[in-house]
Every structure is written in C-alpha cells, then in structure tokens.
Design a protein around this motif. Sequence first.
Motif, PDB file in Angstrom:
ATOM      1  N   GLU A  63       0.696  -1.242  -0.034  1.00 37.15           N
ATOM      2  CA  GLU A  63       0.063   0.089   0.031  1.00 37.15           C
ATOM      3  C   GLU A  63       0.698   1.420  -0.055  1.00 37.15           C
ATOM      4  O   GLU A  63       0.348   2.249  -0.606  1.00 37.15           O
ATOM      5  N   GLU A  64       1.761   1.324   0.626  1.00 43.98           N
ATOM      6  CA  GLU A  64       2.696   2.418   0.852  1.00 43.98           C
ATOM      7  C   GLU A  64       3.430   2.659  -0.528  1.00 43.98           C
ATOM      8  O   GLU A  64       3.903   3.996  -0.512  1.00 43.98           O
ATOM      9  N   ARG A  65       3.309   2.143  -1.515  1.00 48.26           N
ATOM     10  CA  ARG A  65       3.894   2.261  -2.845  1.00 48.26           C
ATOM     11  C   ARG A  65       2.890   3.023  -3.586  1.00 48.26           C
ATOM     12  O   ARG A  65       3.067   3.448  -4.750  1.00 48.26           O
ATOM     13  N   TYR A  66       1.674   3.269  -3.053  1.00 47.72           N
ATOM     14  CA  TYR A  66       0.611   4.040  -4.034  1.00 47.72           C
ATOM     15  C   TYR A  66       0.262   5.587  -3.303  1.00 47.72           C
ATOM     16  O   TYR A  66       0.143   5.516  -1.933  1.00 47.72           O
ATOM     17  N   GLY A  67       0.112   6.491  -4.020  1.00 45.33           N
ATOM     18  CA  GLY A  67       0.115   7.737  -3.454  1.00 45.33           C
ATOM     19  C   GLY A  67      -1.439   8.145  -3.634  1.00 45.33           C
ATOM     20  O   GLY A  67      -1.751   9.227  -2.836  1.00 45.33           O
ATOM     21  N   ASP A  68      -2.172   7.978  -4.534  1.00 47.69           N
ATOM     22  CA  ASP A  68      -3.366   8.312  -4.871  1.00 47.69           C
ATOM     23  C   ASP A  68      -4.507   7.293  -4.702  1.00 47.69           C
ATOM     24  O   ASP A  68      -4.222   6.305  -5.469  1.00 47.69           O
ATOM     25  N   TRP A  69      -5.800   7.342  -4.402  1.00 43.34           N
ATOM     26  CA  TRP A  69      -6.598   6.345  -4.197  1.00 43.34           C
ATOM     27  C   TRP A  69      -8.078   6.988  -4.556  1.00 43.34           C
ATOM     28  O   TRP A  69      -8.119   8.091  -4.368  1.00 43.34           O
ATOM     29  N   GLY A  70      -8.766   6.048  -5.056  1.00 43.46           N
ATOM     30  CA  GLY A  70     -10.337   6.384  -5.327  1.00 43.46           C
ATOM     31  C   GLY A  70     -10.947   6.154  -4.104  1.00 43.46           C
ATOM     32  O   GLY A  70     -10.717   5.672  -2.912  1.00 43.46           O
ATOM     33  N   GLN A  71     -12.421   6.586  -4.360  1.00 45.98           N
ATOM     34  CA  GLN A  71     -13.437   6.356  -3.203  1.00 45.98           C
ATOM     35  C   GLN A  71     -13.707   4.849  -3.044  1.00 45.98           C
ATOM     36  O   GLN A  71     -14.338   4.589  -1.798  1.00 45.98           O
ATOM     37  N   GLY A  72     -13.475   4.153  -4.004  1.00 44.99           N
ATOM     38  CA  GLY A  72     -13.888   2.721  -3.752  1.00 44.99           C
ATOM     39  C   GLY A  72     -15.350   2.432  -4.482  1.00 44.99           C
ATOM     40  O   GLY A  72     -16.176   3.349  -4.568  1.00 44.99           O
ATOM     41  N   THR A  73     -15.520   1.193  -4.674  1.00 40.56           N
ATOM     42  CA  THR A  73     -16.700   0.799  -5.498  1.00 40.56           C
ATOM     43  C   THR A  73     -17.356  -0.533  -4.761  1.00 40.56           C
ATOM     44  O   THR A  73     -16.328  -1.469  -4.480  1.00 40.56           O
ATOM     45  N   GLN A  74     -18.429  -0.771  -4.220  1.00 38.62           N
ATOM     46  CA  GLN A  74     -18.825  -1.802  -3.512  1.00 38.62           C
ATOM     47  C   GLN A  74     -19.118  -3.067  -4.238  1.00 38.62           C
ATOM     48  O   GLN A  74     -20.086  -2.852  -5.330  1.00 38.62           O
ATOM     49  N   VAL A  75     -18.600  -4.111  -4.044  1.00 43.18           N
ATOM     50  CA  VAL A  75     -18.901  -5.445  -4.742  1.00 43.18           C
ATOM     51  C   VAL A  75     -19.536  -6.330  -3.736  1.00 43.18           C
ATOM     52  O   VAL A  75     -18.881  -6.494  -2.527  1.00 43.18           O
ATOM     53  N   THR A  76     -20.499  -7.135  -3.799  1.00 45.75           N
ATOM     54  CA  THR A  76     -21.351  -7.829  -2.964  1.00 45.75           C
ATOM     55  C   THR A  76     -21.583  -9.170  -3.770  1.00 45.75           C
ATOM     56  O   THR A  76     -22.154  -9.147  -4.765  1.00 45.75           O
ATOM     57  N   VAL A  77     -21.322 -10.231  -3.221  1.00 52.05           N
ATOM     58  CA  VAL A  77     -21.269 -11.444  -3.824  1.00 52.05           C
ATOM     59  C   VAL A  77     -22.404 -12.257  -3.037  1.00 52.05           C
ATOM     60  O   VAL A  77     -22.080 -12.450  -1.715  1.00 52.05           O
ATOM     61  N   SER A  78     -23.351 -12.758  -3.254  1.00 50.82           N
ATOM     62  CA  SER A  78     -24.352 -13.430  -2.501  1.00 50.82           C
ATOM     63  C   SER A  78     -24.267 -14.805  -2.602  1.00 50.82           C
ATOM     64  O   SER A  78     -23.873 -15.470  -3.527  1.00 50.82           O
ATOM     65  N   SER A  79     -24.393 -15.345  -1.751  1.00 52.86           N
ATOM     66  CA  SER A  79     -24.371 -17.055  -1.614  1.00 52.86           C
ATOM     67  C   SER A  79     -25.730 -17.749  -1.915  1.00 52.86           C
ATOM     68  O   SER A  79     -26.536 -17.053  -2.019  1.00 52.86           O
TER      69      SER A  79
END
Length: 124
Positions: free
Chosen positions: A108-124
């Motif tokens: 992680e420390e090799r990365y300087g900029d990050w997005g806000q994220g997107t949710q992935v949900t996998v139902s069983s």
Amino acid sequence: QVQLVESGGGLVQTGGALSLSCTASKRTFSNNGMDWFRRASGKEREFVAAIDYTGARPLYAESVKGRFTISREYTSSTVYLQMEKLGPEDTGIYYCAEALSNVASRLEERYGDWGQGTQVTVSS
C-alpha cells in the motif's frame, strides 16, 4: 491532484462475474503502476492485483489468481479489473490506486493516490 473514479461494482450471485473500471485524471497515468485493493467489512484493506506502466507484468493475490484479470487502456487512462467465478469471500469495497513509480507492487505504501471505492457484493 489526481482523481481516480471507480465504477462497475454491484451485487452478483456466487459464480458470477463483474468488471470494474477506474479512470484517472492525472497525466502521469501512463507512466505509473496501477493497482486494485479491497476491504471486507471488519478487515484490513488487502492487495488484489497490480499492473506496471507497460501493462505487461501483472501481479495477483493468490486468492484471485486465475479468476481476476487486471488490464489498462492508455487513451482513456483507465484500469480494469475483470472478475470471474466470484464468491462471498470477494465481497468488499474495491479501491484503485496509482503508484508512486512505474512498477507494480503489493504494498500500500507504494501508492500515493486512491479512489473512493466501489462496493462489490457476492451473494451465496
């Protein structure tokens, strides 16, 4: 300041597939490595996949190897994560990040900029 915007998350059944996209606004996109991490509820963020500036040397976490494919497209400054054979263990928020250098890294420390994220949900 770089802006990374993820898209493509959603709800899918076990065994299904999803494709995530992350578009970068920074002009350094073509010179830097790109990465996908994820965070499951109650857990720390973990490495998923990374790709160097050439796009030729991807890295994968063991848990996703053979199921996920990372790629990048330079004209649109977009990095993709194609996910197949999804299971509930793949549920989480997926983040893309731009590296501080041209290599792919699991750290992680090799990365300087990050997005806000997107949710992935996998139902069983």
